[in-house]
Design an enzyme around this catalytic site. Structure first.
Site, mmCIF file in Angstrom:
data_model
loop_
_atom_site.group_PDB
_atom_site.id
_atom_site.type_symbol
_atom_site.label_atom_id
_atom_site.label_comp_id
_atom_site.label_asym_id
_atom_site.label_seq_id
_atom_site.Cartn_x
_atom_site.Cartn_y
_atom_site.Cartn_z
ATOM 1 N N CYS A 221 0.836 -1.198 0.000
ATOM 2 C CA CYS A 221 0.000 0.000 0.000
ATOM 3 C C CYS A 221 0.879 1.259 0.000
ATOM 4 O O CYS A 221 1.506 1.577 -0.989
ATOM 5 C CB CYS A 221 -0.983 -0.038 1.157
ATOM 6 S SG CYS A 221 -2.369 1.111 0.964
ATOM 7 N N HIS B 177 -3.628 -5.043 0.041
ATOM 8 C CA HIS B 177 -3.177 -5.579 1.338
ATOM 9 C C HIS B 177 -3.232 -7.109 1.321
ATOM 10 O O HIS B 177 -4.217 -7.711 1.775
ATOM 11 C CB HIS B 177 -4.049 -5.040 2.475
ATOM 12 C CG HIS B 177 -3.813 -3.610 2.801
ATOM 13 N ND1 HIS B 177 -2.884 -3.200 3.734
ATOM 14 C CD2 HIS B 177 -4.360 -2.479 2.299
ATOM 15 C CE1 HIS B 177 -2.883 -1.873 3.811
ATOM 16 N NE2 HIS B 177 -3.770 -1.409 2.941
ATOM 17 N N GLU C 141 -1.822 -9.184 3.165
ATOM 18 C CA GLU C 141 -1.772 -9.794 4.499
ATOM 19 C C GLU C 141 -3.135 -10.227 5.008
ATOM 20 O O GLU C 141 -3.233 -11.046 5.930
ATOM 21 C CB GLU C 141 -1.118 -8.835 5.506
ATOM 22 C CG GLU C 141 -1.935 -7.597 5.862
ATOM 23 C CD GLU C 141 -1.682 -6.395 4.954
ATOM 24 O OE1 GLU C 141 -1.934 -5.258 5.400
ATOM 25 O OE2 GLU C 141 -1.248 -6.609 3.812
#
Length: 563
Positions: free
Chosen positions: A386, A512, A514
């Protein structure tokens, strides 16, 4: 009809209700049940999207764009429960729904009160989470975690609502689990059960009798301790479950609960006939964590590095990638402001990889840019996420494309080279909550790119949370200097993934990744990043051995030759 499990917490906050709830959900899924997870938070914010990471930790984003509590990250990492905006409600959301109904006249002129109107709304969202969604059938079990601590005034409407819930659906369809603390006093060398007794008494005064007590403790509980708690808290002794602190890994928690037969107890109490859980995959991942083939050092350079929960999913994803690569990942949390003050050499020289995560605000930006330059110039594996991608663009623009002063308009509105800027639709946005580019968005990856190799496909979907984008006016300049736009939106308009092809591993993404990593299934880019870090570590070790072998026993090293 779905069975409902309510998880409350007492004595102190941060006991791990989310982790315990997720572990219970995972164990019930292993028994073949369809589980849904839900978190009810007592704060008045409509969602955590505008809250400081220092106060609340990371904002966890779902596929549908909901900005939610970080505990939903535990739910997704541990279970296969489908999560959406019904999975996380706050006091602010509940009151907003009630007030909007009152403004529309739906209460027909009645006086609107906490009981029954607010509590009815809370019960409605609990019932709604069990209903079929997206071609999935109704849940067998719904686990609803109540945020906060028993005794907090903010939690009272939620506790009142779940007190009423068995009256609506039948006591046989509800189970109350209370997570509490049994502290160990070193001076007295004994565990103290009184805080748990007081916490349960507060619950009982509200009208809730817990069926199961999960006791967090740093020391083993004796049979006498369990029997004392059972007697004073009015629960059977086998319903007092020890949950000892885990020094090694949070992924030990489910196995600990199985050892204490919590999953069997839940099924017996709710009348659920299930198979025994198969936890071989969980035992395997713990074996890999305990017996790694490699140990690597990853520097996470961020604005909120000192607060572990601010990048919770990042750290978990690095662990998952370590499991996949049979590597123990040692993480150095480095504040980007430290890089600005001291330079990257001292702080990053021993690392095997550098990760720059997302964030908001100008503070520490130049430290991130300096860390990225250090990794790029020295061939250290780099992963940007990001804002980390945007900083990588700024660094490359300044130091490779020779665009002096290049920056993001988020931090320098008058920059001569706005390589990162707002989308047109974001320019008129005035409210901060829920107005970013949020949720799952498709990306098309370039054939032969590192990203496409990691994913094994060219079409992916990942979750976003940002406002600013790469400025397409600079694409040609970047491409002419060896930059690869490795992923874009399907229409080619938005840059999603960037790479430097001649670097060992230099990958940055606008989204993102994750948020889609699990301990049993590492996110592909994180797995590739850690694999590159392992290769870097091995190469450095071999180079050092070669240098030592080149020096004969009687020959002095160049550093000490005096030349």
């Amino acid at each position: 009809m779905a069975k409902h499990i309510f998880v409350t917490g007492g004595v102190v906050s941060s006991l791990g209700k989310g982790l315990t709830s997720a572990s219970i959900g995972m164990l019930l899924e292993k028994r073949g049940l369809r589980v849904r997870m839900q978190k009810l938070d007592p704060y008045i914010n409509v969602d955590p999207g505008t809250m400081s990471p220092y106060q609340h930790g990371e904002v966890y984003v779902l596929d549908d764009g909901s900005e939610t509590d970080l505990d939903l990250g535990h739910y997704e990492r541990f279970t296969n429960s489908p999560l959406n905006h019904y999975s996380n409600y706050t006091t602010g959301q509940i009151y907003l729904k009630v007030i909007n109904k009152e403004r529309r006249g739906e209460f027909l002129g009645k006086t609107v009160q906490v009981i029954p109107h607010v509590t009815n709304e809370i019960k409605n969202v609990i019932k709604r989470i069990a209903e079929p969604i997206e071609n999935e059938p109704e849940a067998d079990v719904v686990i609803t975690e109540i945020g906060g601590t028993v005794g907090d005034i903010e939690s009272l409407p939620f506790l009142e609502a779940i007190r009423q819930f068995p009256i609506d659906v039948g006591k046989e369809n509800c189970l109350f689990i209370h997570l509490t603390l049994v502290p160990y006093l070193k001076a007295a060398k004994e565990l103290k059960t009184k805080p748990t007794q007081h916490s349960v008494n507060q619950l009982r005064e509200i009208g809730i009798q817990p069926d199961v007590l999960v006791c967090r403790t740093e020391q083993p509980m004796s049979r006498d301790d369990c029997e004392k708690i059972a007697l004073f808290c009015n629960v059977p002794a086998n319903a007092v479950i020890e949950e000892r602190d885990k020094d090694f890994s949070i992924y030990e928690v489910p196995l600990s609960l199985v050892d204490n037969k919590l999953d069997s107890l839940i099924c017996d109490r709710l009348g659920l006939t299930t198979r025994e859980p198969n936890l071989d995959d969980w035992r395997e991942l713990l074996h890999r964590l305990r017996h790694p083939d490699h140990e690597i050092h990853v520097a996470v350079v961020g604005k909120y590095a000192e607060h572990a929960d601010a990048y919770k999913s990042i750290y978990e994803s690095l662990d998952h990638a370590g499991i996949a690569n049979k590597a123990r990942v040692r993480i150095s949390r480095i504040r980007s402001e430290e890089i600005e003050a001291e330079g990257p050499e001292r702080l990053l020289s021993s690392c095997d990889a550098v990760l720059v995560p997302g964030g908001f605000g100008e503070r520490g930006i130049e430290g991130k840019v300096d860390a990225i330059r250090y990794a790029r110039e020295r061939g250290i594996p780099f992963f940007g996420i990001c804002l980390g991608m945007q900083c990588a663009v700024v660094e490359y623009a300044r130091n490779v494309c020779n665009l002096d002063g290049a920056h993001s308009t988020e931090f320098d509105k008058d920059t001569e080279h706005p390589v990162i800027c707002l989308l047109d639709e974001q320019r008129t946005v005035t409210e901060k909550g829920g107005t970013m580019r949020l949720g799952a968005q498709p990306t098309t990856l370039a054939e032969g790119s590192k990203a496409a190799t990691c994913y094994g496909t060219s079409d992916i979907s990942e979750r976003h949370r940002h406002r600013y984008e790469f400025n397409n006016a600079y694409r040609t300049q970047f491409t002419s200097h060896g930059f690869l736009f490795a992923g874009t939106s399907p229409d080619g308009e938005l840059v999603e993934v960037i790479e430097i092809p001649d670097h060992p591993w230099f990958v940055a993404v606008q989204y993102h990744p994750e948020f889609k990593s699990k301990p049993t299934a590492a996110q592909p880019l994180f797995a590739g990043f850690i694999a590159a870090a392992v290769d870097h570590r091995v190469a450095r070790r071999e180079k050092k051995r070669a240098e030592q072998a080149d020096q004969s026993p009687g020959e002095s090293s160049p550093a000490s030759s005096g030349s």
